[in-house]
Design a protein around this motif. Structure first.
Motif, mmCIF file in Angstrom:
data_model
loop_
_atom_site.group_PDB
_atom_site.id
_atom_site.type_symbol
_atom_site.label_atom_id
_atom_site.label_comp_id
_atom_site.label_asym_id
_atom_site.label_seq_id
_atom_site.Cartn_x
_atom_site.Cartn_y
_atom_site.Cartn_z
ATOM 1 N N LEU A 78 0.832 -1.198 0.000
ATOM 2 C CA LEU A 78 0.000 0.000 0.000
ATOM 3 C C LEU A 78 0.867 1.248 0.000
ATOM 4 N N VAL A 79 1.827 1.234 0.903
ATOM 5 C CA VAL A 79 2.705 2.393 1.016
ATOM 6 C C VAL A 79 3.513 2.545 -0.274
ATOM 7 N N ALA A 80 4.022 1.413 -0.779
ATOM 8 C CA ALA A 80 4.835 1.451 -1.994
ATOM 9 C C ALA A 80 4.032 2.018 -3.156
ATOM 10 N N SER A 94 11.304 5.941 0.486
ATOM 11 C CA SER A 94 10.500 4.721 0.431
ATOM 12 C C SER A 94 10.369 4.224 1.864
ATOM 13 N N LEU A 95 9.441 3.306 2.054
ATOM 14 C CA LEU A 95 9.241 2.743 3.380
ATOM 15 C C LEU A 95 10.549 2.121 3.877
ATOM 16 N N LYS A 113 16.748 4.411 7.893
ATOM 17 C CA LYS A 113 17.200 5.658 8.501
ATOM 18 C C LYS A 113 16.877 5.718 9.989
ATOM 19 N N ARG A 114 15.682 5.285 10.326
ATOM 20 C CA ARG A 114 15.237 5.436 11.718
ATOM 21 C C ARG A 114 15.460 4.164 12.540
ATOM 22 N N GLN A 172 8.387 -5.206 13.257
ATOM 23 C CA GLN A 172 7.519 -5.153 14.442
ATOM 24 C C GLN A 172 7.116 -3.711 14.749
ATOM 25 N N ASP A 173 8.105 -2.812 14.670
ATOM 26 C CA ASP A 173 7.840 -1.394 14.939
ATOM 27 C C ASP A 173 6.800 -0.858 13.969
ATOM 28 N N LEU A 174 6.980 -1.241 12.716
ATOM 29 C CA LEU A 174 6.083 -0.761 11.668
ATOM 30 C C LEU A 174 4.658 -1.227 11.905
#
Ligand code: RUQ
Ligand code: CUA
Length: 764
Positions: free
Chosen positions: A12-14, A29-30, A36-37, A42-44
């Motif tokens: 979806l994000v892509a 991009s996702l 980077k972060r 799991q976090d996502l």
């Protein structure tokens, strides 16, 4: 779980990003963002479960105790966004709470012995219930330090009443409500003489007492009726948390106790300390009380009156079969009745088990008068074995229990282990555990106190936040951790620091059960729900002076305070300012203050407030609207002039010079015509679509036309000035016309944006 969900999310994000690939700037991009972060999958997933996009709303609303702040914190779940602080036991300046006369009267209800209290140790919020289910009408919360209960009306999220307990010196087991909110329960904590007199500690066993109060709630009035309320006298056992029965156990209430040893410390007197003496025995007592019998005893005149309050003596309650004790593992803390009302779950901090008592077993033992003895006050004691359904070993330091939508599933906080245990109270086994960070006190599931819990989420209310947040000094925020309980395994999905402490307990309700209003009936005193005697309509404003009393009947509307000048005040006069907000538009709150007098009001649409102060010094006091309400908010101002003793008007300076010319007038007039063209185009757009399908827009349009309608009168005055070639006044009136246009245009544009965002259809 949910690989598929995650994959779908990435796709979806892509694809969303794909759309913007053609633009000259490049987006992350996702994958880029994750890298980077330093985010894991799991976090996502956790982010996706808690993120509430702009314009969307939360599924549940939580009401959290604000602890020592004496307030209530309202936040959304799953986003954990804070929505409001409700001033309850403590003044709250933004809401004018404690700075206008109406709210001062509410706070005054909670004064003890004529002493003003400006804080509270607020612990347990409780939502009103109908047949054991949350009905979204009222919220109650207790103050442990200064035994008090507050009533908050959820139609406007305002505190309406605070009552002080006339017979307790401290409390803890409140606020809990009975199934139909007949009563709000408040149990004492540290025993003391009920008449609040001095008695030496040597007479502790004979003269010190605990108790449980039942505050009659008058739902129609939305207030506690102190005259119809009563308390049970109880032994000096340090009563703790409490709960009301429901379903088969409706009519009963339960409260734990600790220190039933009745130990009095005094290390200074050479005695072992409280904590040693208070946990010497293996068991303490759960108190089982029948409030329906209590009601009858009071009606029969069997209660005594202490400090004007009805108290049922222990021997009376015992004889009437309204009071029993059951041993429970020592130093218990939480007592929670299951949603079906069939079990009572007790957890003892010093025991690794939760103890589940069966209500049918308790009833059978009472019926058969199967007692294992009496306590020192003659209260019959039911056998623990006789009444226990099961005990489950859940971990170290179990405190509180909440329930799931799934039958028999419960969650218990483990203070020492810093964990939440998920377990089955029917089968008596642990299902899952999750670690929290760190040291959990209460926990909360969605509507988890009611007869029909909703599941979905659990919030762990943690006492410590050692390494979770950016450091802010030695006093850390507390941590509300959101846990997804929608699957077999619990998953920690969000950390929310709370910087207003200490939040003890919280309750959450499905957001769609709340239907708060957006405006008051014009001229309402919101703290009493009645017509305010100081209210006036637009055009009826006046200032009245009688002797040393100046009374202003004023109004507020964008962007104007009436009156603009208060000039009949002399030093030493008592000034009363009534203010009515004439707005009907949503979210058009005005504030008001006169600097230096510690007064402030938040005047929401329709509300009337009273500000009172003594003009104790001469001077020029600007007053203004304290809420950024409109483009001309800063101009929402005025002056109060306080004349010194003996001041007389001498020769005044010349009238203000005429500064505007014909050219100025013509320039302003042209601006007005241009502005009107903009307004016309906005109106054309709005009327070309199905705006009447959107009630929010209809309200905005009404408001805009209301503003525009005021230009008529102004234009007449302007035309008269033009005719008289009075370019000064012609320019000023043209300017005023433009003010109304700006306000109308502002609202109109808001309506247009709303319609564009909500896909209004062209109707022509
Ligand atoms: S209780 S210490 Cu709610 Cu755990 Cu007050
Ligand atoms: Cu009204 Cu600012």
């Amino acid at each position: 779980m949910k690989r598929a969900t995650l994959h779908a999310l990435s796709l979806l994000v892509a694809s969303a990003l794909g759309l913007s690939a053609g633009l000259s700037w490049s987006a992350d991009s996702l994958q880029d963002v994750m890298k980077k972060r330093g985010l894991s999958q799991q976090d996502l997933l956790a982010a996706a479960k808690t993120y509430v996009p702009t314009g969307k709303r939360d599924e549940f609303l939580a009401f959290s105790s604000g602890g020592h702040s004496g307030q209530v914190i309202v936040y959304g779940i799953p986003s954990m966004r804070i929505l409001k602080y409700i001033g309850v036991f403590t003044p709250e300046p933004w809401q004018g709470y404690g700075y206008d006369e109406e709210s001062k009267a509410v706070l005054k209800g909670g004064w003890i012995n004529g002493k003003e209290l400006t804080w509270g140790d607020s612990h347990h919020p409780a939502l009103s219930e109908t047949k054991g289910n949350y009905d979204g009408q009222f919220l109650f919360i207790n103050d442990k330090a200064n035994p008090r209960i507050a009533v908050i009306d959820l139609r406007d999220f305002e505190t309406k009443q605070i009552i002080a307990n006339p017979v307790f010196m401290s409390e803890h087991g409140g606020a809990f409500v009975t199934s139909n909110t007949e009563y709000v329960i408040e149990a004492s904590q540290y025993a003391a003489p009920l008449d609040k007199k001095f008695v030496p500690l040597e007479e502790f066993n004979d003269k010190y007492r605990g108790g449980m109060s039942f505050w009659k709630f008058d739902r129609k009035k939305g207030r506690i009726d102190m005259g119809k309320s009563f308390s049970f006298e109880l032994p000096p056992y340090s009563q703790d948390l409490s709960d009301a029965g429901k379903g088969p156990s409706d009519g009963w209430a339960f409260t734990n106790s600790f220190c039933s040893e009745r130990y009095v410390g005094g290390i200074e007197r050479g005695r072992p300390p409280f904590e040693a003496g208070c946990s010497a025995k293996d068991t303490d007592y759960m108190h089982v009380l029948n409030w329906k019998i209590g009601e009858k005893l009071v009606a029969q005149g069997k209660a005594k009156t202490i400090n004007g309050h009805k108290v049922i003596p222990m021997n009376v309650a015992i004889t009437a079969g309204a009071l029993f004790l059951i041993p429970e593992p020592k130093s218990p803390h939480g007592v929670d009745v299951t949603p079906d009302g069939k079990f009572i779950v007790v957890s003892g901090k010093l025991d690794t088990h939760v103890s589940v008592y069966g209500w049918d077993k308790i009833q059978a033992a009472i019926k058969a008068r199967r007692f294992e003895g009496k306590d020192a006050y003659g209260i019959p004691i039911l056998g623990m074995r006789d009444t226990l359904y099961t005990q489950v070993q859940v971990g170290l330091g179990p405190l509180h229990t909440q329930f799931d939508s799934e039958k028999c599933v419960a969650y218990t906080s483990l203070y020492v282990d810093s964990q939440v245990a998920k377990w089955d109270y029917c089968k008596g086994k642990v299902l899952d555990k999750i670690s929290i960070h760190y040291n959990i006190g209460h926990l909360m599931t969605m509507e988890g106190d009611s007869a029909s819990p909703k599941g979905h989420y659990l919030v762990a209310l943690n006492k410590l936040a050692i390494d979770r947040f950016n450091p802010v000094g030695p006093l850390h925020p507390q941590n509300h951790q959101l846990i997804d309980i929608g699957n077999d395994k619990m998953q920690l999905i969000y950390d929310m620091p709370i910087g207003l402490g200490e939040p003890h307990y919280a309750v959450a309700i499905a957001a769609d059960k709340l239907k708060p209003g957006i405006r008051y009936k014009l001229g309402t005193n919101s703290r009493t729900d009645s017509k305010h005697p100081g209210a006036v309509r637009g055009g009826e404003e006046k200032t009245v002076k009688k002797g040393k009393k100046v009374t202003v009947y004023g109004t507020l509307i964008r962007s104007h305070i009436t009156p603009e000048i208060i000039d009949n005040v002399n030093v030493g006069d008592e000034v009363t300012i009534y203010l009515t907000n004439l707005e009907r538009a949503q979210d058009e709150t005005h504030g008001f203050t006169v600097g230096g007098f510690n007064i402030h009001a938040s005047v929401e649409p329709g509300k009337t407030v009273t500000l009172k102060f003594k003009a104790d010094r001469e001077g020029v006091f600007p007053y203004y609207c304290t809420e950024f309400c409109s483009a001309l908010h800063l101009e929402m101002q005025g002056y109060m002039l306080v004349k010194p003793k003996g001041w007389k008007a001498g020769k005044m300076a010349k009238a203000e010079a005429k500064v505007y010319t014909k050219a100025d007038y013509e320039k302003q007039h042209k601006t007005n015509l241009d502005t009107q063209a903009v307004i016309d185009s906005v109106v054309a757009y709005i009327t070309s679509v199905n705006y009447k399908d959107f009630p929010d827009v209809v309200a905005l349009v009404d408001d805009a036309f209301d503003q525009l309608s005021k230009t008529k009168d102004v234009k007449i005055k302007m035309d008269a000035a033009v005719k008289a070639q009075d370019w000064q006044n012609a320019t000023l009136w043209a300017g005023q016309w433009w003010q109304y246009q700006v306000k109308a245009a502002d609202i109109g544009l808001r309506a247009k944006t709303y319609l564009e965002q909500h896909h209004a259809k062209k109707v022509k």
